[in-house]
Design an enzyme around this catalytic site. Structure first.
Site, PDB file in Angstrom:
ATOM      1  N   THR A  44       0.826  -1.204   0.000  1.00  0.00           N
ATOM      2  CA  THR A  44       0.000   0.000   0.000  1.00  0.00           C
ATOM      3  C   THR A  44       0.857   1.250   0.000  1.00  0.00           C
ATOM      4  OG1 THR A  44      -1.638  -1.235   1.285  1.00  0.00           O
ATOM      5  CG2 THR A  44      -1.915   1.151   1.183  1.00  0.00           C
ATOM      6  N   TYR A 131       7.054 -11.210   4.972  1.00  0.00           N
ATOM      7  CA  TYR A 131       5.929 -10.748   4.169  1.00  0.00           C
ATOM      8  C   TYR A 131       5.655 -11.778   3.075  1.00  0.00           C
ATOM      9  CZ  TYR A 131       3.107  -7.233   1.629  1.00  0.00           C
ATOM     10  OH  TYR A 131       2.106  -6.538   0.992  1.00  0.00           O
ATOM     11  N   LYS A 159       3.440 -12.556   8.009  1.00  0.00           N
ATOM     12  CA  LYS A 159       2.246 -11.936   7.430  1.00  0.00           C
ATOM     13  C   LYS A 159       1.755 -12.854   6.323  1.00  0.00           C
ATOM     14  CE  LYS A 159       0.945  -7.446   5.326  1.00  0.00           C
ATOM     15  NZ  LYS A 159       0.474  -7.813   3.971  1.00  0.00           N
TER      16      LYS A 159
END
Length: 295
Positions: A44, A131, A159
């Site tokens: 993002t 990630y 994550k």
């Protein structure tokens, strides 16, 4: 730090540079809402479109604006050399943790990915979150690889991609991964539409896009799930279904979140690095309706 709501703000920018005032305003709002952590330079935050100096500046601004809220900074890059530079800049700026995806152009092997995390962990004094984002990296982690990486000294969270929208299946998914990792490594859910299910299934954190724009809404869902209130958590997620539909229809959360930010005056237009664009025309009108009726 790697539990609860980790809110991921946009990094608003144009081709002349980062909109620093707008960015710091987003981070300040998250700090005032008392989110559990702030995740900058994730997908993002458009980390892949920024050079090392720009990333270092973003982390510095984040830490200065976040008050006492921990900042987790993305450090992913194509070359391990550049990952190490980003990690050093993030630590020098005062980041409380780092987020690392195995970014690639050539498809990576499991051993190459393990070597990346092993090398980076040797240079870190702060926790690292793995990630796992196959939608952008095109690398598929196995649970066994996660288990190996999670043994490295600085790894403190994973994550994971969205779980199935079925609580029984989601619990099995989370339990299977947890059995392979140390007890002090947390599991965080990504994919906003899967957040309630993931948290109720045993995930410790929600790494949230919508939390970067509407922290109060995301916090209410997170706290309900943390309290074990299945009915309330699922109801809050279901109320946001029109937003989740936009995510699905327009290829993920980034363009939708950026369009919302423009429509609500949180950022100026344009706010994405070229060649990316926010939604226009009929798609933009759909987002506007959702904002007016839901958010």
């Amino acid at each position: 730090m790697l539990t609860g709501l980790s809110a991921f703000p946009l990094t608003p920018m144009n081709e002349q540079g980062i909109h620093e005032h707008e960015f710091t305003r987003l981070v300040t709002r998250l700090a005032e809402a008392e989110v559990d952590s702030i995740g900058v330079l994730g997908s993002t935050g458009n980390y892949a479109y920024l050079n090392s100096d720009e990333r270092a500046r973003v982390v510095k601004l984040s830490v200065e604006s976040a008050a006492k809220v921990p900042v987790i900074a993305g450090i992913g890059a194509l070359r391990t050399r550049d990952v190490l530079i980003n990690a050093e800049h993030a630590q020098q700026a005062g980041a409380s943790g780092v987020l690392l995806a195995p970014v690639s152009y050539q498809k990576l092997t499991d051993e190459e990915v393990f070597s990346l995390y092993e090398t980076v962990c040797r240079s870190l004094s702060v926790p690292l979150c793995v990630y796992d984002n196959p939608g952008t990296t095109h690398f598929q982690f196995s649970d066994e690889l996660h288990g190996r990486i999670a043994q490295l000294p600085q790894v403190r969270s994973i994550k994971i991609p969205p779980v199935q929208n079925d609580l029984t299946a989601a619990k099995a998914r989370v339990a299977g991964l947890r059995a392979l990792i140390p007890s002090d490594v947390t599991i965080g859910i990504s994919g906003d539409a899967a957040a309630a299910t993931g948290l109720l299934a045993g995930c410790d954190a929600w790494y949230s896009v919508i939390g970067g724009l509407y922290p109060d809404i995301a916090l209410a869902l997170t706290r309900a799930a943390q309290a074990g209130d299945t009915e309330q958590a699922m109801a809050r997620s279901q109320a946001l279904e029109p937003l989740w539909v936009l995510y699905r229809d327009y290829g993920g959360s980034l363009r939708v979140a950026a369009t919302i930010a423009e429509l609500t005056g949180k950022v100026s237009q344009p706010c994405l690095p070229q060649p990316l664009n926010t939604l226009q025309g009929e798609a933009r009108e759909r987002v506007k309706v959702v904002v007016e009726t839901l958010l």
